[in-house]
Design an enzyme around this catalytic site. Structure first.
Site, short mmCIF file in Angstrom:
data_model
loop_
_atom_site.label_atom_id
_atom_site.label_comp_id
_atom_site.label_asym_id
_atom_site.label_seq_id
_atom_site.Cartn_x
_atom_site.Cartn_y
_atom_site.Cartn_z
CG HIS A 1 -0.15 1.74 -9.33
ND1 HIS A 1 -0.34 1.46 -8.23
CD2 HIS A 1 -1.29 2.60 -9.85
CE1 HIS A 1 -1.56 1.94 -7.73
NE2 HIS A 1 -1.92 2.56 -8.67
CG ASP B 1 -2.21 0.98 1.08
OD1 ASP B 1 -2.41 1.46 0.01
OD2 ASP B 1 -2.96 1.11 2.15
CG LEU C 1 11.01 -16.56 -3.64
CD1 LEU C 1 10.57 -16.71 -2.28
CD2 LEU C 1 11.32 -15.09 -4.08
C1 FPP Z 1 -2.09 0.10 -3.30
O1 FPP Z 1 -1.57 1.15 -3.51
C2 FPP Z 1 -1.45 -0.61 -4.50
C3 FPP Z 1 -2.25 -1.27 -5.52
C4 FPP Z 1 -3.66 -1.15 -5.49
C5 FPP Z 1 -1.37 -1.85 -6.72
C6 FPP Z 1 -0.16 -2.78 -6.20
C7 FPP Z 1 0.43 -2.98 -7.58
C8 FPP Z 1 1.63 -2.54 -7.62
C9 FPP Z 1 2.64 -2.73 -6.57
C10 FPP Z 1 2.25 -2.93 -9.05
C11 FPP Z 1 3.16 -3.93 -9.53
C12 FPP Z 1 2.68 -5.10 -9.20
C13 FPP Z 1 2.99 -6.45 -9.94
C14 FPP Z 1 2.98 -7.51 -9.27
C15 FPP Z 1 3.96 -6.23 -11.09
P1 FPP Z 1 -2.67 2.67 -3.42
O2 FPP Z 1 -2.86 2.75 -4.91
O3 FPP Z 1 -4.00 2.21 -2.73
O4 FPP Z 1 -1.87 3.81 -2.63
P2 FPP Z 1 -2.42 4.87 -1.94
O5 FPP Z 1 -3.12 4.25 -0.67
O6 FPP Z 1 -1.36 5.81 -1.55
O7 FPP Z 1 -3.44 5.63 -2.72
#
Ligand code: FPP
Length: 246
Positions: free
Chosen positions: A35, A18, A129
């Site tokens: 992201h 997050d 892994l």
């Molecule tokens: C949450 O942060 C994150 C996500 C919903 C997406 C997670 C995706 C990645 C880390 C990208 C790469 C993944 C792979 C497997 C290639 P948020 O957007 O809710 O952040 P915020 O709470 O600060 O708004």
């Protein structure tokens, strides 16, 4: 359940990644920029887990609720998954990583689904892994799909309802074949599970950090593992009982 002392290194770590959006906002950039930085942090986490001797890493990349985000963000995330699969799978394979996607894969379009399937098939015999990427995943969804499989086994006459117990139902849960979840990490400052691995988290140690996911590096993972190593896992028993266990 007789296991008492936690191994120093968790066998299986799950992470709610997050904070990408806030990381981007702090830099006056769009959420997709965050992201993309999050994707680089995924790479670092995988490499760090290999160095630490972790056996399985499960990452929450896209929840069943994330479909409700603005369409352009969902589109950007899908594009990022495709690019990540196209770019990273060769190296992951070379490094002995076995990839698995868990969740409602039918929710994705055919080309992306095919890429996910191909990456799983390609890396299926790797053993260094196990990396599980949860996409269109929800812990409640997982419990429902396992229950449905149990009901189908009953309907086929292969199982009696009184034979359904925790161990039996567990066989149909995602990740049942992997070491149990030892450490559940959430970055980004919120202290909740957010419908991730609800069943599997039952006896996991929880670790919450304010660090935003793109900043979560090898030192951060080390800190989480050190914190985990100091915990006493009692599984419902007393501290004295645990101390007396060889
Ligand atoms: C949450 O942060 C994150 C996500 C919903 C997406 C997670 C995706 C990645 C880390 C990208 C790469 C993944 C792979 C497997 C290639 P948020 O957007 O809710 O952040 P915020 O709470 O600060 O708004």
């Amino acid at each position: 359940m007789t296991k008492a002392k936690a191994p120093q290194v968790p066998r299986h770590i799950a992470i709610v990644m997050d904070g990408n959006g806030r990381w981007a906002r702090a830099r006056h950039r769009p959420r997709s920029f965050g992201h993309n930085a999050g994707r680089k942090a995924v790479r670092v986490a995988i490499e760090s887990c290999m160095r630490e001797g972790v056996q399985a890493l499960t990452l929450f990349a896209f929840s069943s609720e994330n479909w409700q985000r603005p369409q352009d963000e969902v589109g950007a995330l899908m594009g990022l998954f495709v690019r990540a699969l196209d770019k990273e799978v060769d190296e992951l394979h070379t490094n002995g990583v076995r990839l698995r996607f868990i969740g409602d894969l039918n929710a994705f379009d055919e080309p992306l689904r095919r890429r996910m399937q191909a990456s799983m098939t390609r890396t299926a015999s790797n053993e260094r892994l196990q990396v599980n990427i949860a996409v269109s995943y929800g812990g409640r969804w997982d419990i429902v799909q396992a229950s449905r499989q149990a009901a189908e086994a009953v309907a086929r006459g292969e199982l009696r309802t009184d034979e359904i117990d925790e161990a039996r139902l567990n066989q149909w849960m995602s990740l049942a074949d992997l070491p149990p979840l030892d450490l559940f990490i959430r970055t980004g400052g919120e202290c909740r599970i957010s419908n991730f691995l609800l069943w599997q988290v039952a006896y996991a140690e929880l670790y919450f950090t304010d660090t935003l996911w793109p900043d979560f590096d090898q030192a951060c993972l080390r800190r989480a593992i050190e914190d985990y190593a100091r915990r006493e896992r009692r599984y419902g028993r007393t501290g004295e009982q645990i101390a007396a266990t060889p």
